[in-house]
Design a protein around this motif. Structure first.
Motif, mmCIF file in Angstrom:
data_model
loop_
_atom_site.group_PDB
_atom_site.id
_atom_site.type_symbol
_atom_site.label_atom_id
_atom_site.label_comp_id
_atom_site.label_asym_id
_atom_site.label_seq_id
_atom_site.Cartn_x
_atom_site.Cartn_y
_atom_site.Cartn_z
ATOM 1 N N SER A 103 0.817 -1.216 0.000
ATOM 2 C CA SER A 103 0.000 0.000 0.000
ATOM 3 C C SER A 103 0.852 1.268 0.000
ATOM 4 N N ASP B 30 -6.643 -0.846 0.005
ATOM 5 C CA ASP B 30 -6.775 -2.285 0.255
ATOM 6 C C ASP B 30 -7.338 -2.626 1.627
ATOM 7 N N ARG C 99 -9.179 -5.843 2.012
ATOM 8 C CA ARG C 99 -8.482 -7.141 1.975
ATOM 9 C C ARG C 99 -8.694 -7.932 3.258
ATOM 10 N N SER D 191 -13.523 -1.853 0.991
ATOM 11 C CA SER D 191 -12.726 -0.655 1.290
ATOM 12 C C SER D 191 -13.599 0.592 1.245
ATOM 13 N N ASP E 208 -1.212 0.564 -8.661
ATOM 14 C CA ASP E 208 -1.496 -0.707 -7.988
ATOM 15 C C ASP E 208 -1.004 -1.879 -8.839
#
Length: 497
Positions: free
Chosen positions: A262, A294, A297, A326, A375
């Motif tokens: 990140s 993220d 996640r 998110s 990303d």
């Protein structure tokens, strides 16, 4: 501090939902516990109510630090055991046996291996790492030494049979003792919680509790009530970037494959935005969205992220939803809402083949296109369970192929590649804590879970030399667990240099 600075409690209440998801608990479990703890602190006339508030709200701040190890110990469904573990009295043979019967469930003959591993290896290192990392992250959030100490003692018990220090009675921080009672009251109810006094829980705090403290939780706006319960004067944050960076590391600790992801995406996106002449406000929004993109996640089990083969259909459905998660976490806070939709766009593609919205073309802003490219590049240049990291040149070729296929924006990809080129170190970098270049190499391997023997083989040194390096590193950076070493490396950018 200006009037525009957001309230810290508002930000942390929103982000606490990520902690709930990581613990496989319903959203708002953390804020419910926080509200009950605040009410208990009022009844007990505790002097430092602020520490009680934050220590309960962020009780599970270290919970991503050990998910990789938990999968190894207890099987691919280890995440499903977390709610049961949180309500299990480890000093009760009956409850411990009930927990053990769930270890390795669904793995066939391998289940015996997981049960044996759990019994023989135990969870001491896992529990210590959770406490250590939670404390380190609390320090980064500037919540004060009391909160950091309370989180470090998070798994201690009144009877002295807890972890990591085996503290007993009033040796344990009052905020930790209140947080435990409040949490148990929320997740198992008052009757079960009362049965645990003088063993697991502080009997004086249990005595101060009655069911009126939880009776209205399903009738009121718990979110607003928890914000209102923050002790005065309310704290505000002037450094939203550092708060976002802290939670970025919280997410990336979920797997060694994600370390530094990140923050790497944010660095690339911010520099690409500068090269494309986005204004300061747009850059700040993009940078923060990249740091927090993220968060969702944590809602997906680590075993899914670490699957070495093709994802199963059920796994893929979970993965496709993580950008949406998110967005939902961030949208809960008015201060974070402006970055919520942008953060959720990081897997969208120009031709509509991305997820979760299948947005295309004109629906994607320049910032969204930069974020998708950053990303993609960062992921390509990192190891993944099913492949090794691509070289910078190889990653560039793959991204340009996506441009040719109409998936990524060519101008934004070129800006990200230029940003990546400027990041390649051409000079000797200063190293934190007096670490040498060789110790940095060892730390990276250590953080990813390599044993001393693995480190020795990788660096072509003797095992004894590797052991000396590891001990020197732990001493220099002041930690004692792999997870805490990984967090130290992430917060000093050692995975992106």
């Amino acid at each position: 501090m200006g009037p525009q600075d957001p309230r810290l409690a508002e930000l942390l209440c929103a982000l606490s939902v990520a902690l709930d998801l990581a613990m496989a608990q319903p959203p708002e479990k953390s804020i419910r516990s926080c509200l009950v703890a605040a009410r208990l602190a009022d009844r007990l006339d505790v002097a430092d109510k602020r520490t009680v508030y934050y220590a309960t709200l962020l009780r599970h701040l270290g919970c991503t630090a050990t998910t990789h190890e938990e999968v190894h110990l207890m099987g691919p469904r280890a995440a499903e055991l977390r709610p049961l573990a949180e309500r299990t009295d480890t000093n009760s043979p009956r409850e411990s046996l009930r927990y053990l019967t769930q270890v390795g469930k669904g793995t066939g003959i391998k289940r015996l291996q997981y049960v044996a591993r759990t019994l023989t290896t135990g969870e001491d290192d896992v529990l210590r790492a959770i406490c250590e990392v939670g404390s380190m992250l609390a320090e980064r959030l500037g919540l004060g030494p009391g909160t950091a100490q309370a989180l470090y003692q998070n798994l201690e018990r009144w009877d002295g049979k807890g972890k990591p220090k085996g503290l007993a009675g009033t040796e344990i921080h009052i905020a930790t003792r209140i947080a435990e009672v409040a949490t148990q009251a929320v997740i198992v109810g008052g009757d079960t919680m009362r049965q645990r006094k003088a063993g697991w829980l502080d009997p004086e705090i249990v005595a101060a509790y009655d069911d009126r403290l939880t009776a209205d939780l399903d009738k009121i706006d718990v979110w607003q009530a928890t914000l209102d319960a923050e002790p005065q004067p309310w704290r505000h944050t002037q450094d939203l970037d550092e708060l976002a960076r802290t939670f970025a590391d919280f997410v990336d600790l979920k797997s060694p494959y994600l370390f530094g992801h990140s923050t790497g995406v944010a660095t690339l996106a911010d520099e690409a935005a500068r090269l494309l002449h986005l204004d300061d406000s747009e850059r700040a929004t993009l940078r923060r969205a990249a740091l927090l993109h993220d968060l969702g996640r944590v809602a997906v089990p680590t075993a899914v992220w670490e699957r070495s083969g093709p994802l199963r259909r059920a796994d893929w459905e979970q993965v496709r939803l993580h950008p949406y998660q998110s967005e939902r976490i961030l949208a809960r806070s008015p201060a974070l809402e402006p970055i919520a939709v942008l953060a959720a766009m990081h897997h969208e593609r120009l031709d509509g083949s991305g997820y979760p919205r299948q947005a295309k073309g004109g629906e994607l802003s320049t910032s969204a296109r930069i974020l998708a490219a950053a990303d993609c590049y960062q992921a390509l240049t990192q190891d993944r369970p099913h492949r090794s990291a691509h070289s910078p040149e190889g990653a560039a070729e793959l991204m340009l192929a996506q441009v040719a296929a109409g998936k990524l924006d060519g101008r934004c990809v070129k800006a990200v590649l230029a940003a990546a080129g400027q990041q390649v170190p051409g000079r000797r970098l200063s190293r934190p804590a007096g670490l040498t270049e060789r110790e940095i190499d060892v730390l990276r391997l250590l953080a990813r879970g390599s044993s001393n023997a693995d480190i020795a083989r990788e660096l072509v040194v003797s095992r004894r030399t590797a052991e000396h390096h590891v001990q020197h590193i732990y001493g220099k950076i002041g930690v004692s667990t792999r997870a805490a070493a990984a967090l130290f490396a992430m917060q000093h950018g050692l995975f992106t240099q």
